[in-house]
Write a protein that holds these residues in place. Structure first.
Motif, short mmCIF file in Angstrom:
data_model
loop_
_atom_site.label_atom_id
_atom_site.label_comp_id
_atom_site.label_asym_id
_atom_site.label_seq_id
_atom_site.Cartn_x
_atom_site.Cartn_y
_atom_site.Cartn_z
N ALA A 1 0.86 -1.18 0.00
CA ALA A 1 0.00 0.00 0.00
C ALA A 1 0.90 1.24 0.00
O ALA A 1 2.08 1.13 0.32
CB ALA A 1 -0.89 -0.03 1.23
N PRO A 2 0.35 2.41 -0.34
CA PRO A 2 1.17 3.62 -0.34
C PRO A 2 1.73 3.98 1.04
O PRO A 2 2.55 4.86 1.16
CB PRO A 2 0.20 4.71 -0.82
CG PRO A 2 -0.88 3.98 -1.53
CD PRO A 2 -1.01 2.65 -0.86
N ASP A 3 1.29 3.27 2.09
CA ASP A 3 1.90 3.49 3.40
C ASP A 3 3.18 2.66 3.55
O ASP A 3 3.76 2.61 4.63
CB ASP A 3 0.91 3.18 4.54
CG ASP A 3 0.28 1.81 4.41
OD1 ASP A 3 0.85 0.95 3.72
OD2 ASP A 3 -0.81 1.58 5.00
N GLY A 4 3.58 1.99 2.46
CA GLY A 4 4.83 1.24 2.46
C GLY A 4 4.72 -0.11 3.14
O GLY A 4 5.69 -0.83 3.24
#
Lengths: 421, 462
Positions: A54-57
């Motif tokens: 996810a874009p939260d890594g």
């Protein structure tokens, strides 16, 4: 038509119950070993696989959901507390099984990580979680990865059954010390959580022992147990956190302690921080945790009463080296493994490489660089076969300044521009 | 220069390499690549024939074979030459060569292998199957673009995992097909020719969206682990742009919602707290209530009673437990032998919540968020009074005190001594539960239990 409507309901519930589960940091699928059943799908080959990011890594490896976000507890840090007006939903065990199988079949996931709000009692909740795991294994012959959350206070019998079907089980300690729980989760105790961990750990050891004598011993959580601690919701220092971790590792042979920087939740309590989570602190804790587990460090070497918190701008190993310069420089061609492990910028793998290589070859500074050692840090602390001009800096007062990364590297807090994509 | 004509696979390379090695032909004399035409022919007689460094019949460590196999899948024209060079140097120059990770050839081989293994791992991770039907058979199909030539080593995993159903994986180079018994390989396919749709992609996207935490953004991390070169065949990646764009907005919304509980300064005295509370607007209840009803009683009380919220009369007078429920509490206290004046009495929620009903103001149970908003006042009262015993009446009060929704029926009548707020906590019926009781028997029983619980508190306090 009917299935169509069910899918819509399922999708709505999924949105709520995945959102409710996202504050649990763990998503690892490693450590499980199962072969596919001839009549079903799924296996674990030991190494976890992250099927997406996810874009939260964060790695997305498992379908991480709650069975329900209804909960009788009123923990202030938790979005699912009984006094929260968050939208509630409840999966049936059959729905979770359905979702897991369809996701797995399309290779979206390695398996299931199922947790739940507590409804009625610990045991009643635990029984529902077990029903999902048992259904996947027994009815559907599913041998993918299963991680079940064990509700603190669940009975020995249910813990044993959970471990029979799951690859990994975990009980959350939530906070490093009791006063933190008193403040935020009055109904929870460290004692209850650690008792559950002890029950799990005893059973893990018993099973290992039995396996030596009887190959037919039923499995019990072969991928072991983990726990999670929320950091930054209370003023507790890294000292308390790492001391607690150290003792948990020692007592309950945990595989991992997960640190989850407290992340603001909607409608939070006024005593909780509203700012974005300190990902730097979380990262430093993981680095320190690594030092405890793989580098032979003790918690008191990294933090103490005088400096109870890890430095945010220098990694814990380098920080330690800076205050213990008398132990350096270390000769990479001669030093024992334990000393090599203490060199800033040198990881466990590189220590092994150094030991391999030096049997055949006198190691120079350039060699270290070629091994992808973080030479910008290591160079001040090592003696190599060639002349290393950097070690004269070792006693210099400005060394810590040199080891600090440039300021902009700390701006992890900034939301990135979409142009970065 | 020798131009090698071989099938570009490991077995064929190995056969050729063995012969060259036995003849001690140096690597720079062999051209493994087919693209260049060789201009020179190799004349063995003009060379000094090298002697092997050890007499081991060119036996190499078994792990080297598997490493070379991996290397042979690299999309790199030079790999065959590199493999031979390493082999030759190992046999004719340095038997320890493989341990020298900084040697340029070993280093390059390691890097390539790592890249191939990484690519295989990412194939296992990022292949996305779509359900489809071929001749009424359920078949799962996927299109994936690997970096290296890894269809063969990469697809065995899927047979081990999904051996119970048919599947096909297409790549631009080659395709693999599982027929429930074995994998067969076929031609590759361009992405535009791949047709696969699956309703579950939308469910998966819902999951992806919901599991993402907008408070944590680490795009670099995401992209280093999930390289954009794989994105085109992964349905969830179409969401990334919007998720990142909207993250600050989502956070903003959260920040606006953040202060939903009263902010209380614990340095204030009890009476200062009381006067501060009169202007509390932490939840919407203040708007319809006459006034804040704070606790009353001596500051050194050793027993504290917590109710739910003020009722109609409490709201008018500003004192807790003065209405019908208060009447019952007074009677119960008398029966238990407790002086009402010696007890600190308060409520979990300090504003009256009501709806109009005919000519009355009908009491309504406060919501979770309202209880939560008011909790800091209650916590402050507890900190000031420091009672020996807290008696929580009813579920709202009990939840606020013990941090968990209780079942009064099961949990009343016991001393709870595990909580930080007070040495002893007792849960009991709220007096209004007696008023609501269905019949006389129930009401009498509950009254008796309330009295018993108050007596228990009295004995606990002593």
């Amino acid at each position: 038509m009917n299935e169509n409507r069910d899918i819509k309901t399922l999708q709505k519930k999924l949105a709520i119950l995945a959102d409710a589960a996202k504050y649990d940091a763990s998503c690892s699928s490693s450590g499980g070993k199962r072969k596919r059943d001839v009549n079903g799908m799924g296996n674990s080959e030991g190494m976890g696989i992250c099927h997406s990011y996810a874009p939260d890594g964060r790695c997305i490896s498992l379908l991480k959901i709650l069975l329900t976000n209804f909960c009788i507890y009123d923990c202030k840090f938790c979005i699912n507390r009984v006094s929260s007006d968050v939208q509630r939903a409840r999966f049936t065990p059959e729905e979770v099984i359905w979702l897991t199988l369809e996701f797995y079949r399309r290779n979206y996931i390695e398996g299931l990580f199922l947790s739940s709000g507590i409804i009625d009692s610990s045991d009643a909740t635990m029984e529902l979680l077990i029903r999902v795991a048992r259904g996947l294994r027994e009815v559907h012959k599913f041998n993918g990865y299963i991680h079940l959350k064990v509700v603190a206070g669940a009975s020995q019998e249910l813990i044993e059954e959970a471990g029979k079907w799951a690859d990994r089980i975990s009980a959350n300690i939530e906070m490093p010390v009791q006063p933190d729980l008193d403040l935020l989760a009055p109904a929870k105790t460290i004692a209850a959580a650690t008792q559950t961990m002890e029950q799990i750990s005893d059973k893990v050891i018993e099973t290992k022992d039995n396996l030596k004598s009887f190959k037919s011993t039923p499995q019990f959580a072969p991928a072991g147990q983990t726990t999670q601690m929320i950091v930054g919701a209370t003023p507790s220092a890294d000292l308390e956190i790492l001391k607690t971790s150290e003792s948990l590792y020692e007592k309950f042979s945990l595989r991992r302690v997960y640190y989850s920087a407290y992340s603001p939740i909607p409608h939070a309590d006024a005593i909780l921080p509203a700012h974005k989570p300190s990902l730097v602190r979380e990262n430093r804790l993981y680095q320190a945790d690594w030092l405890l587990r793989f580098y032979g460090f003790k918690a008191h070497e990294l933090v103490n009463a005088a400096t109870p918190n890890l430095s945010l701008d220098i990694d814990p190993k380098t920080s330690w080296a800076l205050v213990h310069r008398e132990n350096f420089p270390i000769d990479v061609n001669k030093a024992a493994r334990a000393s090599l492990l203490r060199i800033p910028g040198v990881g466990v793998k590189n220590v092994e490489r150094i030991i391999q290589l030096r049997r055949f070859h006198k190691i120079t500074l350039v060699d270290l660089q070629k091994m992808h050692i973080a030479i910008s840090r290591a160079k001040y602390f090592v003696v190599t076969a060639d002349h290393n001009p950097n070690i004269w800096m070792l006693d210099s007062e400005s060394l810590s300044q040199r080891l600090k990364p440039p300021a902009q590297q700390l701006s992890l807090f900034d939301a990135p521009a979409a142009s970065e994509l | 220069m020798i131009q090698v004509d071989f099938e570009k696979n490991f077995m064929s390379w190995r056969e050729n390499a063995r012969k060259f090695l036995a003849d001690a032909i140096p690597p720079d004399q062999i051209n493994w690549s087919q693209d260049e035409l060789s201009l020179f022919t190799f004349d063995a007689s003009s060379q000094d024939v090298k002697k092997p460094v050890s007499n081991n019949d060119f036996k190499v460590p078994p792990e080297l074979i598997s490493q070379f196999k991996t290397l042979s899948y690299a999309r790199d024209e030079d790999r065959w030459n590199l493999m031979y060079k390493i082999l030759f140097r190992l046999c004719y120059e340095n038997t320890g060569l493989l341990s020298i990770s900084i040697d340029p050839d070993i280093n390059k081989a390691e890097k390539l292998q790592k890249s191939v293994r990484h690519d295989i791992h990412k194939m296992h991770a990022f292949v996305r199957f779509k359900k489809s039907f071929v001749d009424e058979n359920e078949v799962y199909v996927a299109w994936h673009k690997p970096e290296h030539l890894i269809v063969r080593p990469g697809t065995e995993f899927f047979a081990r995992r999904f051996g119970d159903k048919r599947w096909s994986i297409f790549t631009p180079d080659e395709s693999a097909h599982w027929d429930l018994k074995k994998i067969t390989y076929g031609a590759g396919m361009a992405q535009r020719d791949f047709q696969g749709v699956d309703d579950w992609d939308e469910i998966w996207k819902t999951y992806y969206k919901s599991i993402f935490n907008p408070a944590r953004i680490k795009i670099k991390m995401m992209k280093s682990e999930m390289s954009p070169k794989y994105w085109s065949s992964m349905p969830e990646t179409s969401l990334i742009r919007d998720l990142v764009r909207d993250a600050p907005k989502a956070l903003q919304k959260m920040a606006e919602n953040i202060n939903t509980s009263a902010v209380v300064d614990l340095k204030l005295s009890l009476s200062e707290l009381k006067s501060k509370s009169s202007s509390c607007q932490a939840c919407p209840l203040y708007a319809k209530a006459t006034q804040t009803v704070f606790g009353v009683g001596p500051e050194n009380a050793s027993i504290m009673i917590v109710g739910e919220q003020p009722g109609d009369q409490e709201d008018r007078t500003g004192n807790p437990f003065v209405g019908p429920a208060g009447e019952i509490l007074s009677q119960a206290l008398i029966q238990a032998g407790i002086k009402k004046e010696s007890v600190y009495i308060t409520n979990a929620v300090k504003h009256f919540k009501w709806v109009p009903h005919k000519n009355m103001r009908l009491h309504q149970k406060p919501s979770g968020p309202e209880m939560h908003a008011c909790k800091p006042w209650l916590e402050a009262e507890i900190k000031k009074i420091k009672p020996q015993v807290i008696i929580a009446l009813g579920t709202t009060a009990a939840t606020a005190i013990i941090g968990k929704l209780p079942k009064i029926k099961d949990e009343r009548g016991k001393i709870i001594s595990s909580l930080a707020c007070a040495p002893k906590v007792i849960i009991s019926w709220h007096p209004s539960a007696l008023l609501r009781a269905g019949n006389e028997t129930e009401s009498t029983e509950k009254m008796q239990q309330l009295v018993d619980d108050l007596k228990l508190a009295l004995s606990a306090e002593e």
